[in-house]
Motif scaffolding. Sequence first.
Motif: not given
Length: 527
Positions: A202-206, A217-220, A239-242
């Motif tokens: 999962a890749d995430v951007l704020l 940005g994070g890659l999980f 992990a994304v939420v934390r």
Amino acid sequence: MSGLDEAAIRRELARILDSRAFDASSRNRHFLSYIVEETLAGRADRIKAYAIATLVFGRQADFDPQVDSIVRIEAGRLRRALERFYLMAGSGEMVRISIPRGSYVPSFEVGREAPSRTDVPVAGRSGPAILVRPFDEEGDHSAYPSFTRGFTRQVIVGLTRYTQLLVFGAETAMSPEPHGGSLDPDYVVTGGTCVSGDRFTADVLLTDARTGRCVWGGLFTHDLDPAAIATARDEVASAVVRSLAQPYGALYAHKAPEVEGKPVRSLTAYDCVIRFYQYWRTFDRRMFAMLREDLEDAIRREPCFADAYACLSLLLADGYRYGYVAGDERAGCLARALTLGRRAVDLAPLSSHSHHALGMAYWFGGDVPSAVAALETGLHLNPNDTDIMAELGVRYANLANWERAVPLLEGSYMRNPAQPSTYRIGLALWHLWHGRFEAALSEARKVDAPGVVYGYAAEAVAAAELGLWHDAATAVRALRAIRPDYLLHAKADLTQRNLHPRLVELVTAGLAKAAGASAPPAMTCAS
């Protein structure tokens, strides 16, 4: 397209392509132009992955969409870019261009102009508002058709457990009059998921909704066992939420520099909470009086913001336990901390932070069972709250319940390495108890709280047991610089803090040994 003018659609397309709020590559700008013009020309039935790949992306005639997922991936990026554009820029001539999921054919809708940001404030908001967009699917998800939808939902659920946040899903954002007025988010969370073989990514951007700047940005990744697919999904979502919401996470890191530069009188209640966490890292005594005044003012101005009550409760408990208030004020300080903790729980009974504050007031008031129960309740409400996880670990360490303490402490630092180092005192006590003095010294040296005696006390005890007399003497001098008479009252102080009797004896005996090392030669002989 019924009722819509083609010229208005083309003007809207031009507005999008010319806008800085439309964050898309030149290839995806061409992609958007192509699908809009083909649709307006009556050739929507020709908009297929093969045509886009060969006519827009320059793929060869042997392109196979089953093998090469470039069109699906870029469509997801284009879809997110359009969503963010409308979030930032609003609708133009009451026309909105979108790309429905599962299709490459654009949709043209009659837009509804949202009120400006200052027109309709969200009533009662103190903390930031976060809009979570549906995550895009990349790769072949046919074996897990609802995986990404469930993942998005788990991220939303996890964020709502941080009750200072206002969390919205895309369905809420698109509904008429969300939250009684303009949604007005401060941040937007977007991303994508990919299932490939035995791995889930999962890749995430704020994104800052006001500036459009990506602030984090994070890659999980996680191993994917078909028999435990939901477990993998939920662990990555946690992990994304934390990473986003816990103290010292992405939201804090983005907000803290802004708060530092604000004049005191312009602080919101949430700004005061951010400042509290700045203080909480090291329990900086110099911040105590000003922060106390700011938080008192915050609860007067925003009397329904539970987090401000919780922070003030924790701060006053610190005033009691660390001696930041005068001796004749200590009892009243602790009583007020308990009242504020109870008020925080009344206002936000599902907030782990509220129960954290209440638990600490109970603990220093001597009600250990109620303290442990409050902290356990908080951790149950929000398993992602590593602050309360570590705090509970320290309390169990004080009681020498190592089976419960150690997994909580080690787990909290594994999940959040950026959390305050002061919780490591629990691990130092664990090693002292078992005679592992080198490990105890290592943990004690990690405690960064220059104005608090307990890290130095653990360091002095461990160093003395190892025969490191210079280190022991240095730690004792640092301890005496904070509280000159502490060694005279150490046993009573540690007992009052509910330490296990054996820990009290171990620490006081070690401090006496370390104090001998720091005494002048004549005093050492006399002793």
